[in-house]
Design a protein around this motif. Structure first.
Motif, short mmCIF file in Angstrom:
data_model
loop_
_atom_site.label_atom_id
_atom_site.label_comp_id
_atom_site.label_asym_id
_atom_site.label_seq_id
_atom_site.Cartn_x
_atom_site.Cartn_y
_atom_site.Cartn_z
N GLU A 421 39.99 42.46 41.02
CA GLU A 421 40.21 42.61 39.59
C GLU A 421 39.04 42.06 38.78
O GLU A 421 38.85 42.45 37.63
N ASP A 422 38.30 41.14 39.37
CA ASP A 422 37.13 40.57 38.71
C ASP A 422 36.07 40.31 39.78
O ASP A 422 36.32 40.46 40.98
N GLU A 435 34.87 48.88 35.10
CA GLU A 435 36.06 49.33 34.40
C GLU A 435 35.70 50.21 33.21
O GLU A 435 34.68 49.99 32.55
N THR A 438 40.18 50.03 30.60
CA THR A 438 41.11 49.17 31.36
C THR A 438 41.39 49.66 32.77
O THR A 438 42.22 49.08 33.48
N GLU A 439 40.72 50.69 33.23
CA GLU A 439 40.94 51.20 34.59
C GLU A 439 39.65 51.08 35.40
O GLU A 439 38.57 51.38 34.91
N THR A 440 39.78 50.61 36.64
CA THR A 440 38.63 50.48 37.52
C THR A 440 38.24 51.86 38.03
O THR A 440 39.03 52.54 38.70
#
Length: 643
Positions: A421-422, A435, A438-440
């Motif tokens: 996520e990070d 991203e 808000t979507e990878t």
């Protein structure tokens, strides 16, 4: 040269008059009775003289000599009224006329050719310029714009003509300050200002205002504006990172001092003061060699004014590597580094330099070539070098799964079982998720051994850069998609569809291939709109298009030509193939379309035209298919009536 021409003109005039007295035979003429002959010759002589005076103001000696030759011919013509010359002298007049006229014609032709070239050059610079070019009259109204203005502001040329500066400026404060009077007498003005686009967006530009005069009178104002929205975002990002880098650099134990030619100290940084253990005020204007004689030889200092020199010396028992950099005004900047930290510091600085250069090069490539595999394949090796890794891979999300886009020394599918996520480092692999909204959409994997804060800072900066560029490219793609697509169904709009059809016709013509065009019109679709409402009708249309496109090949092109009219282009397909496809589609649409759980039967009529039998242009194929569609619709209607 011009003075010489006038001297020749005066000498020639005098010689012709003297010649007339010595050689010519004087005639007894009563001017009162022959004024109608004398007057034209006088006017001709005066005109040729004025022409010579006019051409003397130009830079062309061809027309100047031509007008001088014409003047001598006119002078002989005038003197003929008073004298009779030997017969051989009269052809001289003709020679002067012919020679002078020829030179004037040559000179004028050269001027016209030069003018034509200048016009062509101006037209090219004006129309093809990527910057916005706007011309205002002295009152501030727009009189001309180039195509770039239409591109960036969204207005057409007709919309802009007659508008004022205030109407296209982005802020009230700027409208007040940005007045023509402020820029009409002081030459070129450069400023950063905001434009207001047709859709209300603010476009930030670097702008130059250039006054154009006719004599001393202001004729118009030329504005050249370059949009810097995207550039400013990247520059601001670089500026912030550069500020952080400078703070990091200034906190290292590096002494920097500027010395004058006589060895006195002009300036020294705070780190140097701490390293030397002396206040800055006690160092300024003091002689460096009196205070620190063992630091480096005086001969080395003297030689540094000619070239950069590196020297190792000792100060307060510490070994310092000195770098001498000559400056202007007979000054030298001397930088001292503790030798024990030299390699580490220089290596870090070199890596930072390579990293920032890599970011700039990668940004330029992506912005110019787009987000594609080719660009990343070129930059994986440099990325691995700046991160100190031999393994790098980029995975992009396609159809819900992450697929390998480019890799260096292997792939890492097993690591993708958990998308970070990070930014993190797990199993000696640095994961950088990218991203968008808000979507990878992608993951960059870089092999890492020893990790530190600097490595994560570089990773965060790389992530920010790539996401910013992806956001910009996606925005441009969205704008292009909206310009070509029907907002309801998502297929091509009529203009884009016809352009695509024209392109495929030319392609079929080049390779001698068949092409079929199908015109579709929904039967009694108005009944659905009238009975269920337009919102339901729109959803039925969308479902119809979704089902239709699912039955076609990826190479087939679908467009919405009107309310319930659609077109299909079938490349490399003859009439038989098109008929087979349409029968299959008709059979498929015997099943109803479902909208909110309700069933709607969508029937349609169609007509097929084939290239090149039915036509070789968009207009011809549309006309034939339209006529056949109506015949199909009529035959179906008549069949229902008979039943």
């Amino acid at each position: 040269m011009k003075k010489l021409v006038w001297q020749v003109l005066l000498a020639g005039t005098a010689l012709l008059i003297i010649y007339s007295f010595l050689i010519g035979t004087p005639l007894k003429i009563h001017l009162a009775t022959h004024w109608e002959i004398v007057l034209p010759r006088v006017l001709f002589l005066l005109g040729s003289f004025l022409l010579n005076a006019l051409f003397s103001l130009t830079g062309s000696y061809v027309v100047l000599f031509g007008s001088a030759s014409l003047f001598f011919g006119a002078l002989i013509n005038f003197l003929e009224f008073f004298f009779v010359y030997p017969p051989l002298f009269y052809p001289v007049k003709s020679i002067f006329y012919v020679f002078g006229s020829l030179l004037i014609l040559i000179g004028i032709s050269r001027v016209l050719l030069k003018l034509k070239r200048l016009i062509l050059m101006f037209k090219g610079l004006f129309e093809e310029n990527n910057d916005m070019v706007i011309y205002y009259d002295p009152s501030g109204k727009i009189v001309e714009v180039n195509q770039a203005v239409e591109k960036f502001l969204g207005y057409t040329r007709t919309d802009l003509l007659g508008k004022t500066i205030e109407e296209i400026s982005g802020s009230v404060e700027e409208r007040f300050l940005f007045q023509i009077e402020n820029f009409s007498h002081d030459g070129i003005k450069s400023l950063e200002r905001e434009f207001l686009s047709k859709d209300g967006r603010t476009v930030i530009c670097e702008s130059k205002l250039i006054p154009v005069y006719e004599g001393k009178k202001l004729a118009m104002i030329q504005e050249i504006a370059r949009p810097i929205d995207d550039i400013k975002k990247i520059e601001d990002q670089i500026r912030r990172e550069r500020k952080r880098f400078l703070a990091y650099f200034n906190n290292t134990p590096v002494l920097s001092v500027i010395l004058r030619e006589d060895g006195t100290i002009e300036d020294v940084n705070e780190t140097g003061c701490k390293l030397l253990g002396v206040n800055r005020e006690h160092l300024l204007n003091k002689n460096w060699f009196d205070m620190f004689p063992e630091s480096f030889p005086h001969e080395t200092f003297e030689g540094s004014f000619k070239e950069k020199i590196v020297h190792e010396g000792i100060i307060d028992g510490r070994i310092i590597k000195w770098v001498f950099i000559p400056l202007e005004k007979n000054r030298v900047m001397v930088t001292g580094l503790d030798i024990t930290e030299l390699k580490e510091n220089l290596t870090t600085l070199e890596k930072d330099k390579k990293f920032y250069q890599l970011l700039l090069d990668l940004s330029k490539s992506l912005l110019s070539l787009g987000w594609n595999d080719f660009v990343f394949k070129q930059y994986l090796s440099p990325l691995g070098e700046v991160f100190g890794s031999k393994s790098v891979a980029l995975y992009e999300k396609k159809n819900g799964n992450f697929v390998l886009t480019a890799s260096l020394n292997g792939s890492f599918e097993e690591i993708l079982s958990r998308i970070p996520e990070d930014i993190d480092c797990e199993n000696e692999m640095l994961g950088i998720p990218l991203e968008y909204e808000t979507e990878t959409f992608a993951v960059l994997l870089i092999g890492c051994g020893k990790t530190d804060e600097r490595l994560f800072e570089m990773a965060r900066l790389l992530k920010n850069y790539l996401e910013l560029i992806y956001w910009k490219l996606k925005g441009e793609e969205r704008i292009l998609w909206l310009a070509e697509r029907d907002s309801l169904t998502g297929v091509y709009n009529r203009e884009a569809f016809e352009n695509r059809l024209a392109y495929l016709i030319n392609l079929s013509k080049r390779y001698n291939r068949k092409l079929s065009f199908v015109f579709i019109d929904l039967d009694d679709f108005k009944r659905i709109n009238d009975s269920k409402g337009h919102l339901v009708g729109d959803r039925v249309l969308k479902e119809f298009v979704n089902r239709l496109t699912s039955l076609l090949r990826k190479s087939d092109v679908v467009g919405r030509l009107g309310g319930d009219e659609f077109g299909i282009v079938l490349s490399e397909t003859d009439r038989t193939g098109a008929e087979i496809l349409m029968k299959r589609i008709e059979e498929h649409f015997r099943e109803p379309v479902l909208v909110d759980g309700k069933q709607f039967f969508v029937n349609f009529s169609y007509g097929i035209s084939v290239f090149p039998e039915d036509g070789e242009s968009v207009k011809e194929l549309l006309k034939v298919a339209d006529e056949r569609m109506y015949m199909n619709k009529f035959s179906k209607k008549r069949g229902r009536e008979n039943v």
